[in-house]
Design a protein around this motif. Structure first.
Motif, PDB file in Angstrom:
ATOM      1  N   TYR A  33       0.831  -1.199   0.000  1.00  0.00           N
ATOM      2  CA  TYR A  33       0.000   0.000   0.000  1.00  0.00           C
ATOM      3  C   TYR A  33       0.871   1.256   0.000  1.00  0.00           C
ATOM      4  O   TYR A  33       1.993   1.238   0.497  1.00  0.00           O
ATOM      5  N   TYR A  35       0.211   5.338   1.185  1.00  0.00           N
ATOM      6  CA  TYR A  35      -0.614   6.376   1.784  1.00  0.00           C
ATOM      7  C   TYR A  35       0.190   7.671   1.747  1.00  0.00           C
ATOM      8  O   TYR A  35       1.410   7.656   1.620  1.00  0.00           O
ATOM      9  N   LYS A  42      -5.054  14.643   7.201  1.00  0.00           N
ATOM     10  CA  LYS A  42      -5.168  13.231   7.539  1.00  0.00           C
ATOM     11  C   LYS A  42      -4.254  12.370   6.671  1.00  0.00           C
ATOM     12  O   LYS A  42      -3.882  12.752   5.565  1.00  0.00           O
ATOM     13  N   VAL A  43      -3.937  11.197   7.185  1.00  0.00           N
ATOM     14  CA  VAL A  43      -3.297  10.180   6.361  1.00  0.00           C
ATOM     15  C   VAL A  43      -4.340   9.675   5.363  1.00  0.00           C
ATOM     16  O   VAL A  43      -5.448   9.283   5.755  1.00  0.00           O
ATOM     17  N   PHE A  45      -5.325   7.218   1.954  1.00  0.00           N
ATOM     18  CA  PHE A  45      -5.020   6.038   1.152  1.00  0.00           C
ATOM     19  C   PHE A  45      -4.800   6.447  -0.302  1.00  0.00           C
ATOM     20  O   PHE A  45      -5.563   7.256  -0.859  1.00  0.00           O
ATOM     21  N   GLU A  56      -6.897  -1.671  -5.644  1.00  0.00           N
ATOM     22  CA  GLU A  56      -7.788  -0.574  -5.294  1.00  0.00           C
ATOM     23  C   GLU A  56      -6.993   0.722  -5.341  1.00  0.00           C
ATOM     24  O   GLU A  56      -5.814   0.732  -5.009  1.00  0.00           O
ATOM     25  N   LEU A  98      -5.460  -9.412   4.012  1.00  0.00           N
ATOM     26  CA  LEU A  98      -6.321  -8.242   4.039  1.00  0.00           C
ATOM     27  C   LEU A  98      -6.786  -7.946   5.456  1.00  0.00           C
ATOM     28  O   LEU A  98      -6.892  -8.850   6.281  1.00  0.00           O
ATOM     29  N   VAL A 100      -9.647  -7.467   6.380  1.00  0.00           N
ATOM     30  CA  VAL A 100     -10.912  -8.161   6.641  1.00  0.00           C
ATOM     31  C   VAL A 100     -10.685  -9.503   7.318  1.00  0.00           C
ATOM     32  O   VAL A 100     -11.576 -10.039   7.964  1.00  0.00           O
ATOM     33  N   GLU A 104      -2.601  -7.172   9.920  1.00  0.00           N
ATOM     34  CA  GLU A 104      -2.128  -5.832  10.264  1.00  0.00           C
ATOM     35  C   GLU A 104      -1.313  -5.262   9.116  1.00  0.00           C
ATOM     36  O   GLU A 104      -0.540  -5.967   8.478  1.00  0.00           O
ATOM     37  N   GLN A 105      -1.493  -3.975   8.875  1.00  0.00           N
ATOM     38  CA  GLN A 105      -0.627  -3.282   7.926  1.00  0.00           C
ATOM     39  C   GLN A 105       0.554  -2.710   8.696  1.00  0.00           C
ATOM     40  O   GLN A 105       0.380  -1.978   9.664  1.00  0.00           O
TER      41      GLN A 105
ATOM     42  N   VAL B   4     -14.136   9.188   9.728  1.00  0.00           N
ATOM     43  CA  VAL B   4     -13.545   8.918  11.033  1.00  0.00           C
ATOM     44  C   VAL B   4     -13.230  10.266  11.662  1.00  0.00           C
ATOM     45  O   VAL B   4     -12.556  11.092  11.039  1.00  0.00           O
ATOM     46  N   TYR B  32     -13.976  -2.471  10.626  1.00  0.00           N
ATOM     47  CA  TYR B  32     -12.810  -2.933  11.363  1.00  0.00           C
ATOM     48  C   TYR B  32     -12.092  -1.691  11.866  1.00  0.00           C
ATOM     49  O   TYR B  32     -11.884  -0.746  11.109  1.00  0.00           O
ATOM     50  N   PHE B  34      -9.020   0.366  14.148  1.00  0.00           N
ATOM     51  CA  PHE B  34      -7.615   0.291  14.509  1.00  0.00           C
ATOM     52  C   PHE B  34      -7.199   1.571  15.231  1.00  0.00           C
ATOM     53  O   PHE B  34      -7.723   2.644  14.967  1.00  0.00           O
ATOM     54  N   TYR B  36      -3.450   3.460  15.711  1.00  0.00           N
ATOM     55  CA  TYR B  36      -2.024   3.492  15.399  1.00  0.00           C
ATOM     56  C   TYR B  36      -1.380   4.636  16.185  1.00  0.00           C
ATOM     57  O   TYR B  36      -2.016   5.650  16.476  1.00  0.00           O
ATOM     58  N   LEU B  46       0.881  -0.211  14.946  1.00  0.00           N
ATOM     59  CA  LEU B  46      -0.430  -0.638  15.394  1.00  0.00           C
ATOM     60  C   LEU B  46      -0.434  -0.866  16.904  1.00  0.00           C
ATOM     61  O   LEU B  46       0.402  -1.590  17.429  1.00  0.00           O
ATOM     62  N   LYS B  49      -6.515  -3.526  17.555  1.00  0.00           N
ATOM     63  CA  LYS B  49      -7.506  -3.593  16.490  1.00  0.00           C
ATOM     64  C   LYS B  49      -8.757  -4.312  16.999  1.00  0.00           C
ATOM     65  O   LYS B  49      -8.693  -5.139  17.914  1.00  0.00           O
ATOM     66  N   PHE B  51     -12.129  -6.435  15.427  1.00  0.00           N
ATOM     67  CA  PHE B  51     -12.820  -7.009  14.272  1.00  0.00           C
ATOM     68  C   PHE B  51     -14.186  -7.538  14.671  1.00  0.00           C
ATOM     69  O   PHE B  51     -15.165  -7.354  13.975  1.00  0.00           O
ATOM     70  N   THR B  96     -15.167  -3.799   5.035  1.00  0.00           N
ATOM     71  CA  THR B  96     -15.260  -5.219   4.683  1.00  0.00           C
ATOM     72  C   THR B  96     -15.245  -5.433   3.175  1.00  0.00           C
ATOM     73  O   THR B  96     -14.947  -6.514   2.704  1.00  0.00           O
ATOM     74  N   SER B  98     -13.320  -3.794   1.069  1.00  0.00           N
ATOM     75  CA  SER B  98     -12.138  -3.125   0.544  1.00  0.00           C
ATOM     76  C   SER B  98     -10.948  -4.067   0.478  1.00  0.00           C
ATOM     77  O   SER B  98     -10.863  -5.042   1.222  1.00  0.00           O
ATOM     78  N   TRP B  99     -10.031  -3.756  -0.396  1.00  0.00           N
ATOM     79  CA  TRP B  99      -8.770  -4.487  -0.489  1.00  0.00           C
ATOM     80  C   TRP B  99      -7.748  -3.946   0.494  1.00  0.00           C
ATOM     81  O   TRP B  99      -6.589  -3.801   0.166  1.00  0.00           O
ATOM     82  N   GLY B 100      -8.185  -3.633   1.665  1.00  0.00           N
ATOM     83  CA  GLY B 100      -7.240  -3.241   2.700  1.00  0.00           C
ATOM     84  C   GLY B 100      -7.129  -1.749   2.945  1.00  0.00           C
ATOM     85  O   GLY B 100      -6.380  -1.317   3.799  1.00  0.00           O
ATOM     86  N   LYS B 101      -7.900  -0.954   2.202  1.00  0.00           N
ATOM     87  CA  LYS B 101      -7.852   0.486   2.393  1.00  0.00           C
ATOM     88  C   LYS B 101      -8.230   0.843   3.818  1.00  0.00           C
ATOM     89  O   LYS B 101      -9.258   0.410   4.324  1.00  0.00           O
ATOM     90  N   LEU B 102      -7.389   1.642   4.455  1.00  0.00           N
ATOM     91  CA  LEU B 102      -7.695   2.182   5.773  1.00  0.00           C
ATOM     92  C   LEU B 102      -8.025   3.668   5.638  1.00  0.00           C
ATOM     93  O   LEU B 102      -7.369   4.383   4.896  1.00  0.00           O
ATOM     94  N   PHE B 104      -8.210   7.060   7.825  1.00  0.00           N
ATOM     95  CA  PHE B 104      -7.672   7.555   9.081  1.00  0.00           C
ATOM     96  C   PHE B 104      -8.401   8.794   9.568  1.00  0.00           C
ATOM     97  O   PHE B 104      -8.891   9.608   8.779  1.00  0.00           O
ATOM     98  N   GLY B 105      -8.423   8.945  10.894  1.00  0.00           N
ATOM     99  CA  GLY B 105      -8.823  10.203  11.474  1.00  0.00           C
ATOM    100  C   GLY B 105      -7.680  11.201  11.387  1.00  0.00           C
ATOM    101  O   GLY B 105      -6.581  10.877  10.929  1.00  0.00           O
TER     102      GLY B 105
END
Lengths: 116, 114
Positions: A33, A35, A42-43, A45, A56, A98, A100, A104-105, B4, B32, B34, B36, B46, B49, B51, B96, B98-102, B104-105
């Protein structure tokens, strides 16, 4: 402990120039990924990458951006023609799976890109 | 749209005092969640988390967080802060579909005073 590394830590470039930001993800990770974090914001994606293709991407990730895994260890982000608004901290991350399924990333320390 | 929110941009806390950082999310399904932490010059690490299952989650460095569906919140707590806890803390949401996109606040900067 394995970690994600990024080079360079700071890159200064002129507007319109191409830059390549490099990342070495953790060796057994499969998902990658990018970011970014503009100063004071903000951080955000940018893109996720799996099995040698983009899985994605965000609206930010336009035609000026590209990602590549040129070999078995590096993961790069290329900005073809930098703009002033591309100035930000860019974070690379990787994971075994993932989010899901609970993966963890792991994030690198970031590359600060300054476009003049 | 998914969002967020971290309402506190900056918190100052005395060493040994308790700490609570707020996070609220807006998302149609159960996300989900998290937390950080980012220390100066470091990447995002991290802390914990969520789930599913137990809504009180334990993390590293003595942190815990509680998921409250009714309040759409996932607040981070630590009973007694140490000077080394001074850092920026980010809440993040994963989807759920997504391909892992987070997402962030904006982050909360924590300053620890002696």
């Amino acid at each position: 402990e394995p970690e994600v590394t990024q080079t360079p830590s700071h890159q200064v470039t002129q507007m319109g120039q191409e830059v390549i930001l490099r990342c070495v993800p953790i060796s057994n990770h499969l998902y990658f990924y990018w970011y970014r974090q503009i100063l004071g914001q903000k951080v955000e994606f940018l893109v996720s990458f799996y099995n040698n293709e983009i899985s994605e991407k965000s609206e930010i990730f336009d035609d000026q951006f590209s990602v590549e895994r040129p070999d078995g260890s590096n993961f790069t982000l290329k900005i073809r023609s930098t703009k002033l608004e591309d100035s930000a901290m860019y974070f690379c991350a990787s994971s075994t799976g993932l989010a899901v399924i609970g993966s963890e990333q792991f994030f690198g320390p970031g590359t600060r890109l300054t476009v003049l | 749209a998914q969002s967020v929110t971290q309402p506190d941009i900056h918190i100052t806390v005395s060493e040994g005092a308790s700490l609570e950082l707020r996070c609220n999310y807006s998302y149609g399904a159960t996300p989900y969640l998290f937390w950080y932490v980012q220390s100066p010059g470091q990447g995002l690490q991290l802390l914990l988390k969520y789930f599913s299952g137990d809504t009180l989650v334990q993390g590293i460095k003595g942190f815990e967080a509680e998921f409250k569906r009714s309040q759409s919140s996932f607040n981070l707590r630590k009973p007694s802060v140490h000077w080394s806890d001074a850092a920026e803390y980010f809440c993040a949401v994963g989807r759920t579909d997504s391909w892992g996109k987070l997402q962030f606040g904006a982050g909360t900067q924590v300053v620890v005073t002696p």
